[in-house]
Design an enzyme around this catalytic site. Structure first.
Site, PDB file in Angstrom:
ATOM      1  N   GLU A   1       1.317   2.290   5.747  1.00  0.00           N
ATOM      2  CA  GLU A   1       0.611   1.010   5.646  1.00  0.00           C
ATOM      3  C   GLU A   1       1.281  -0.129   6.398  1.00  0.00           C
ATOM      4  OE1 GLU A   1       0.927  -1.028   1.731  1.00  0.00           O
ATOM      5  OE2 GLU A   1       1.721   0.897   1.023  1.00  0.00           O
TER       6      GLU A   1
ATOM      7  N   ASP B   1      -0.005   5.689  -9.698  1.00  0.00           N
ATOM      8  CA  ASP B   1       1.161   5.803  -8.816  1.00  0.00           C
ATOM      9  C   ASP B   1       2.085   4.622  -9.077  1.00  0.00           C
ATOM     10  OD1 ASP B   1       0.644   3.798  -6.240  1.00  0.00           O
ATOM     11  OD2 ASP B   1      -1.231   4.638  -6.999  1.00  0.00           O
TER      12      ASP B   1
END
Length: 198
Positions: A96, A6
């Site tokens: 996050e 990613d």
């Protein structure tokens, strides 16, 4: 196991063909953040994954203080501008940061974002998060969504799984020089979790 990476604009130009030759089968690229930020490299990364015959994924970096519906619309419009979703393409919410909010507010934001995206695409988004963040309650009510767990300090394919999940779907097991991931199944299994134009 299928191997993936990613990326975001922080990685600069990504040689997707080179990664594909090295056995990378899927990728996620950052598309958006908050209500108005677009990753300047997303369109190139989206094309690069597509041209390298990878399973393509796009992710949104959550800013829970903002409007989840507005952020979901921004995310989907950026994907449309880059060529749109094709069969098997994946979607993820990068959850996050709490921005100082209480866990129930963060979780409510995430549920609303996911519902909005699912309503317009039919795709159930992955939730990318890490153990201590989830354990604080920031992911309450998200157990129905596939878990993409960031756990670089555990053995590849053996991460600890936080509640509300019972199992992981993607494990990010390393983050240098690029983020590396595994999926415990076939390419067909992975694309079943993605977009279906029907």
């Amino acid at each position: 196991m299928l191997h993936g990476i990613d990326v975001s604009n922080w990685q600069g130009a990504v040689d997707w063909a080179d990664h594909a030759k090295a056995g990378v089968a899927f990728g996620f690229a950052k598309a958006t953040e908050g209500g108005d930020f677009t990753d300047k490299r997303f369109a190139r990364n989206w094309d690069g994954m597509r041209e390298s015959w990878m399973v393509c994924g796009a992710y949104h970096y959550a800013r829970p203080k903002g409007d989840p519906v507005e952020q979901a619309r921004h995310f989907l419009s950026v994907i449309r501008s880059a060529g749109g979703l094709l069969r098997g393409d994946l979607i993820a919410l990068d959850l996050e940061t709490d921005e100082g909010l209480r866990p129930e507010r963060v979780a409510r934001y995430a549920r609303r974002w996911c519902h909005q995206v699912e309503r317009y695409t039919g795709v159930r988004p992955f939730i990318y998060t890490y153990n201590s963040f989830a354990r604080r309650g920031n992911c309450a009510g998200l157990g129905e969504y596939p878990l993409w767990i960031a756990s670089p300090h555990t053995s590849r394919g053996a991460p600890a799984v936080p509640r509300p999940w019972r199992e992981w779907t993607i494990h990010q097991y390393a983050n240098s020089p690029v983020d590396r991931n595994v999926f415990p199944g076939s390419r067909e299994d992975l694309t079943r979790l993605g977009f279906d134009p029907r």
